[in-house]
Design an enzyme around this catalytic site. Sequence first.
Site, short mmCIF file in Angstrom:
data_model
loop_
_atom_site.label_atom_id
_atom_site.label_comp_id
_atom_site.label_asym_id
_atom_site.label_seq_id
_atom_site.Cartn_x
_atom_site.Cartn_y
_atom_site.Cartn_z
N ASP A 64 0.87 -1.18 0.00
CA ASP A 64 0.00 0.00 0.00
C ASP A 64 0.90 1.23 0.00
O ASP A 64 1.63 1.48 0.97
CB ASP A 64 -0.88 -0.03 1.25
N ASN A 91 2.94 5.01 -10.53
CA ASN A 91 1.68 5.05 -11.25
C ASN A 91 0.46 4.97 -10.34
O ASN A 91 -0.61 5.47 -10.71
CB ASN A 91 1.64 3.88 -12.25
N SER A 141 1.19 11.37 -14.27
CA SER A 141 0.40 12.50 -13.82
C SER A 141 -0.98 12.48 -14.50
O SER A 141 -1.52 11.41 -14.77
CB SER A 141 1.15 13.81 -14.11
N SER A 142 -1.53 13.63 -14.78
CA SER A 142 -2.87 13.74 -15.38
C SER A 142 -3.01 15.07 -16.09
O SER A 142 -2.46 16.09 -15.65
CB SER A 142 -3.94 13.64 -14.29
N TYR A 155 -8.74 16.02 -7.29
CA TYR A 155 -7.93 15.10 -8.09
C TYR A 155 -6.80 15.83 -8.80
O TYR A 155 -5.62 15.44 -8.72
CB TYR A 155 -8.81 14.37 -9.10
N LYS A 159 -2.57 15.53 -8.32
CA LYS A 159 -1.66 15.10 -9.38
C LYS A 159 -0.66 16.20 -9.75
O LYS A 159 0.36 15.93 -10.40
CB LYS A 159 -2.44 14.67 -10.61
N VAL A 188 -8.12 8.54 -20.12
CA VAL A 188 -7.69 7.27 -20.71
C VAL A 188 -8.87 6.31 -20.83
O VAL A 188 -9.51 5.96 -19.83
CB VAL A 188 -6.56 6.63 -19.90
#
Length: 250
Positions: A64, A91, A141-142, A155, A159, A188
């Site tokens: 974890d 990731n 990342s995002s 969120y 990130k 994605v």
Amino acid sequence: MNTLHNKVAVITGSARGLGKAIAERYAALGASIVVNYSRDKASAEEVVSNITAMGAKVIAVQADVTKVKDVERLFAEAKRAFGRIDIVVANAGIELIQLPVTDFTEEQFDRVFSINVKGAYFTLQQAAREIADNGRIIYISSSTTTSPVPGMAVYGGSKTTPKYLVEILAKEIGHRGVTVNSIIPGPVENTGVFTEMGKEDPFYLELLKGSPMGRLTTVNDVADIAEFFAGDLSGFVSGQHLLVNGGSIY
């Protein structure tokens, strides 16, 4: 053709989605793989089976990333199994979408930041300690960090923070030949919140509308860039953030 023969890669959150795609891509290129999962042992075992069928060496380690001792154990087990670590992909993460700033709770904030910020920070820290010289560290990342979208405050914020660490780390360990970069995927297809979201969902259709190429990002699009950052061709690219979204506004 790129090769990762004699390389060892640790990919957090690799029982499914992007992590799975990257793990299997690296295995196909000859790397030995450490699959990491938090709870979904069955999915991790499926990835192990897929990689074994390719002829690559692989182990699965439950850890974890919100627990520092687990992160340390993940790296220790990787080195115990393979003797070295050459590639680390941070990731593991969770999403929280379509939630206005006025509505998110303390519990939601703490959970997202615990996994996406604390988990990423300590994974990257341990990577810096344990990775071999001339290694590769990659953070997933995002695109919410580059194109702020209503409902993504928690969120996107979670990130954004590790991207700063990527730039710092690139400067601190670059003298060892180690590169540190982040991949910034757009939304994605068939991962995370899109696993069960129908293609007629208004949110999905809005994202699709914003893409000049008429589709969302795929796991293979991201694995392509992960392959580049893991190999020799990116040896002088560090501290960078590569957006993979087909020119989308999202």
